[in-house]
Design a protein around this motif. Structure first.
Motif, PDB file in Angstrom:
ATOM      1  N   ASP A  78     137.552   5.669  26.483  1.00 11.00           N
ATOM      2  CA  ASP A  78     137.404   4.913  27.729  1.00 11.00           C
ATOM      3  C   ASP A  78     136.618   3.633  27.454  1.00 11.00           C
ATOM      4  O   ASP A  78     135.409   3.698  27.178  1.00 11.00           O
ATOM      5  N   THR A  80     135.662   1.419  29.503  1.00  7.34           N
ATOM      6  CA  THR A  80     134.695   1.118  30.546  1.00  7.34           C
ATOM      7  C   THR A  80     133.324   1.625  30.117  1.00  7.34           C
ATOM      8  O   THR A  80     132.316   0.928  30.266  1.00  7.34           O
ATOM      9  N   GLN A  81     133.279   2.833  29.576  1.00  9.50           N
ATOM     10  CA  GLN A  81     132.026   3.405  29.076  1.00  9.50           C
ATOM     11  C   GLN A  81     131.651   2.851  27.709  1.00  9.50           C
ATOM     12  O   GLN A  81     130.465   2.749  27.386  1.00  9.50           O
ATOM     13  N   PRO A  83     132.658  -0.373  25.737  1.00  6.72           N
ATOM     14  CA  PRO A  83     133.348  -1.665  25.625  1.00  6.72           C
ATOM     15  C   PRO A  83     133.756  -2.016  24.192  1.00  6.72           C
ATOM     16  O   PRO A  83     134.705  -2.768  23.996  1.00  6.72           O
ATOM     17  N   SER A  86     137.481  -1.539  23.577  1.00  9.61           N
ATOM     18  CA  SER A  86     138.459  -2.235  24.428  1.00  9.61           C
ATOM     19  C   SER A  86     139.680  -2.641  23.608  1.00  9.61           C
ATOM     20  O   SER A  86     139.633  -2.717  22.368  1.00  9.61           O
ATOM     21  N   ARG A 182     137.539   9.477  30.292  1.00  9.48           N
ATOM     22  CA  ARG A 182     137.189   8.793  31.537  1.00  9.48           C
ATOM     23  C   ARG A 182     136.637   9.800  32.532  1.00  9.48           C
ATOM     24  O   ARG A 182     137.018  10.960  32.540  1.00  9.48           O
TER      25      ARG A 182
END
Length: 184
Positions: A78, A80-81, A83, A86, A182
């Motif tokens: 994930d 978001t947790q 970066p 990414s 996530r």
């Protein structure tokens, strides 16, 4: 926290996928499948276990591909947790380490769940029909620098799979960081 992979379940057949690659292309399992077998590796950019083995993975993947064994890497963490994981950072990671194989993003995490991936790195060594024949570590060095005489377990296992259709009787589980799922 370190996590280890479960034992190889030889009756398991790899599910297909359609995932975006860092090269801008959408890849399916059939696109990466080798005539003599396929390695599906779940990795990420930030895990210290992956960082420790990535150059050895690239080296062995190049050899396997020359021998008719397809190789693909998938990141399902994930971003978001984390970066660092990414899609843009995946592009940088693949370029920095000179990946000669597709690096795909499993944003929905559905592919990682379908495969039962638990950690990074997590290696799935498939025969030419997509049946699981190896679920172990890259080599005996683990997170340590590889010694010249370190047993290259994934490479040896996939060569055996290509020659016989069977994986090695002894398989040492891969160890790594847990997949970063996530929040539901």
């Amino acid at each position: 926290m370190a996590v280890t992979t479960p034992a190889c379940a030889e009756d398991w057949v790899a599910p297909d996928f359609a995932l975006p690659g860092v090269d801008g292309r959408t890849w399916r399992l059939d696109d990466v499948r080798g005539a003599r077998g396929t390695v599906v590796a779940f990795i990420c950019n930030h895990c210290p276990y992956v960082v420790a083995i990535i150059d050895r993975l690239v080296r062995d993947a190049d050899l396997l591909r020359k021998e008719g064994i397809g190789v693909v890497a998938i990141s399902a963490n994930d971003p978001t947790q984390y970066p660092e994981d990414s899609f843009d950072n995946m592009k940088v990671f693949a370029r920095t380490h000179c990946f000669g194989f597709p690096y795909l993003f499993d944003e929905s995490q559905e592919v990682a769940r379908a495969y039962g991936a638990v950690c990074t790195p997590d290696f799935f060594g498939l025969d030419c029909l997509g049946r699981l024949r190896y679920r172990g570590r890259l080599d005996e060095s683990g997170r340590q620098p590889g010694t010249p005489d370190a047993r290259r377990e994934l490479l040896d296992a996939m060569r055996l799979v290509a020659q016989t259709g069977r994986g090695p009787d002894k398989q040492v589980a891969s160890m790594g960081c847990s997949i970063k799922w996530r929040d539901p």
